[in-house]
Design an enzyme around this catalytic site. Structure first.
Site, PDB file in Angstrom:
ATOM      1  N   SER A  57       0.802  -1.226   0.000  1.00 35.61           N
ATOM      2  CA  SER A  57       0.000   0.000   0.000  1.00 35.61           C
ATOM      3  C   SER A  57       0.832   1.272   0.000  1.00 35.61           C
ATOM      4  CB  SER A  57      -0.934   0.003   1.213  1.00 35.61           C
ATOM      5  OG  SER A  57      -1.883  -1.034   1.113  1.00 35.61           O
TER       6      SER A  57
ATOM      7  N   ASP B 205      -5.736   0.287  -4.320  1.00 39.29           N
ATOM      8  CA  ASP B 205      -4.284   0.364  -4.387  1.00 39.29           C
ATOM      9  C   ASP B 205      -3.696  -0.923  -4.951  1.00 39.29           C
ATOM     10  OD1 ASP B 205      -5.121  -1.004  -2.139  1.00 39.29           O
ATOM     11  OD2 ASP B 205      -3.751  -0.026  -0.753  1.00 39.29           O
ATOM     12  N   HIS B 206      -4.321  -2.045  -4.595  1.00 40.29           N
ATOM     13  CA  HIS B 206      -3.906  -3.357  -5.091  1.00 40.29           C
ATOM     14  C   HIS B 206      -5.070  -4.310  -4.902  1.00 40.29           C
ATOM     15  CE1 HIS B 206      -3.677  -4.552  -0.899  1.00 40.29           C
ATOM     16  NE2 HIS B 206      -2.939  -3.471  -0.673  1.00 40.29           N
TER      17      HIS B 206
ATOM     18  N   GLU C  41      -9.953   5.671  17.556  1.00 39.37           N
ATOM     19  CA  GLU C  41      -9.518   4.432  18.194  1.00 39.37           C
ATOM     20  C   GLU C  41      -8.036   4.549  18.549  1.00 39.37           C
ATOM     21  OE1 GLU C  41     -11.063   1.681  19.121  1.00 39.37           O
ATOM     22  OE2 GLU C  41     -13.038   2.073  18.253  1.00 39.37           O
TER      23      GLU C  41
ATOM     24  N   GLU D  74     -10.181   6.421  25.885  1.00 41.76           N
ATOM     25  CA  GLU D  74     -11.298   5.474  25.803  1.00 41.76           C
ATOM     26  C   GLU D  74     -10.913   4.066  26.240  1.00 41.76           C
ATOM     27  OE1 GLU D  74     -14.556   6.526  22.450  1.00 41.76           O
ATOM     28  OE2 GLU D  74     -12.646   5.791  21.688  1.00 41.76           O
TER      29      GLU D  74
END
Length: 499
Positions: free
Chosen positions: A119, A381-382, A296, A246
């Site tokens: 990527s 991307d792939h 996250e 969190e």
């Protein structure tokens, strides 16, 4: 005279053909019109639509680049089938939002040094317009991978930097860590995609002057910096020992003691920093010029397991709304990152759910922009090594078992059934005889689909991927192109090709 000669020749040829064919052929008149059925009518309607498509050649004020990470053609096809099933149209050819983009091409994704891409190199191709080594972000191929000194001497200019220098706004939306390979290509120059925080930087790289990817985002020198960044990966911006707000069991990774989130907030007093759904929903785009959302500690959740964080469509819609308030135009990257992650662990169902969430983001963008001045590009991307096979009747669940015409699971040579979807390699590869999946919950998003060869993480696919587009200069996408050409089309569309 010439016309009469041609007419005579045509009549002579027709008479000879009838003589050879015999009386039966001569007495059978051709049908008055092609047989009409719904498929034929559909083809005629699509032709009419295609004939009505006209190129748009005005300058693109805005460009939105959608990247479905690992979203090969087989993934698109399978997601289309799953989407139809979920809409109660099992077996239909119900299109995805991306299917409606009128211009398309096949994209060759190989990199400077590899047949099958990663990527970082593919994002570099699209953002900076040149191929490079696998694992490298925005560094020319002349510099070896993981060589800090060589990388510092061979940076590639990016579309995002050029946009900021031109006074445009810029944004990145992803479901991965924002420091992950694809989104990081918007701002980072690194000979190693894994240098996401200073913890990952080797001492030699530090000594040579390289900076980690999170720090590069905060210190990005172009224009007034990125205007919108939404995704995951909080702990890469937090100092070591600081608990995540969190998830207190997770803490910051930075060893330099810097709190990059606090630094961003200090530098952007009129901006908004959010970490959850409520905070995100409270952002008013008309009053917020800059937005950072880190939802996250690590990657965001898979689409089927999402809770207390916005969907990719919601983030896309909000990003566009914020960027539009700046008024001068913008460049936005939107990545459906977890398609790739689900494929790596062999969870085809989860990958397809994330593909549908990605497509919902495409739909949201198309509803929010004017294609007369906005170029929208959807690509991958792939690819991944997912395959859709067997001869099941239409209507068989794409996440189910291959069946025969009688609806019963088709048994292979070993007497066991097979799934419609499978992988060439991955965690689902058996070390011995194949498992009997007759009673398996194969449509569960967490089910690990079978693979031919065992591999802890399924490998990427190296075949061409699709690029689909609409808006100014989208018609330049056609045939088979190199991946880095996508960058050059975007730059041309925005009038900055020779900037």
């Amino acid at each position: 005279m010439f016309r009469s000669i041609r007419a005579t020749l045509r009549l002579s040829a027709a008479a000879a053909a009838l003589a050879v064919a015999g009386p039966a052929f001569a007495q059978t008149p051709p049908p008055a019109a092609p047989v009409e059925d719904t498929w034929f009518a559909d083809g005629r309607a699509v032709l009419a639509q295609r004939l009505a498509v006209r190129p748009i050649e005005g300058r693109a004020r805005n460009v939105i680049l959608f990247i479905g990470d690992g979203m090969g053609v087989s993934t698109i096809t399978a997601a289309r089938l799953l989407g139809a099933e979920q809409a109660g149209e099992a077996g239909s050819s119900r299109p995805l939002a991306m299917d409606g983009l009128p211009h398309a091409a096949l994209v060759r994704t190989y990199t400077h040094d590899a047949m099958v891409a990663d990527s970082a190199a593919t994002a570099t191709a699209m953002v900076a317009g040149a191929k490079t080594h696998n694992g490298v972000l925005n560094v020319a191929a002349a510099a070896p991978a993981r060589d800090c000194a060589a990388a510092l001497a061979a940076p590639l200019d990016t579309l995002f930097a050029r946009a900021e220098r031109a006074g445009l706004s810029t944004g990145v939306v992803t479901t991965a860590r924002v420091t992950h390979a694809t989104p990081a290509a918007a701002w980072a120059h690194s000979p190693d995609r894994n240098w996401e925080s200073d913890r990952q930087l080797p001492p030699a790289a530090v000594a040579a002057g390289c900076r980690d990817i999170a720090r590069q985002m905060i210190e990005w020198p172009y224009g007034d910096g990125l205007d919108v960044v939404l995704g995951g990966g909080r702990v890469y911006f937090m100092p070591e020992g600081q608990p995540d707000p969190e998830t207190p069991s997770r803490s910051g990774l930075r060893q330099d003691g810097r709190d990059l989130i606090a630094e961003w907030r200090a530098a952007n007093p009129a901006g908004a920093f959010v970490i959850d759904q409520a905070g995100f929903d409270a952002v008013d785009p008309t009053r917020t010029s800059r937005l950072l959302g880190l939802f996250e500690p690590d990657h965001m959740r898979f689409a089927h397991a999402r809770e207390n964080e916005p969907s990719l469509a919601e983030m896309t819609r909000k990003a566009i709304a914020v960027l539009q308030t700046r008024g001068e135009g913008y460049v936005l990257m939107v990545e459906g990152a977890r398609i790739d992650h689900a494929h790596h662990v062999g969870q085809a169902g989860a990958a397809l759910q994330d593909t549908l969430a990605f497509d919902a983001a495409v739909r949201a963008a198309l509803e929010a922009v004017d294609l007369r001045d906005t170029l929208v590009i959807v690509t991958a991307d792939h690819s991944h090594n997912l395959t859709l096979t067997g001869y099941s009747p239409r209507g068989v669940p794409v996440l189910g078992l291959v069946t025969g015409a009688d609806g019963a699971p088709m048994r292979l040579a070993d007497g066991k059934p097979a799934t419609v979807l499978s992988y060439a390699n991955g965690p689902g590869g058996a070390m011995g005889p194949r498992a009997d999946l007759s009673d398996a919950d194969v449509d569960d998003p967490g089910f690990i689909h079978p693979a031919l060869a065992p591999l802890p993480s399924a490998a990427h696919g190296g075949e061409d991927v699709a690029v689909l587009a609409a808006g100014p200069w989208a018609h330049l996408f056609g045939g088979v192109i190199e991946q880095h050409v996508i960058n050059h089309v975007m730059a041309h569309a925005m009038g900055m090709y020779h900037e």
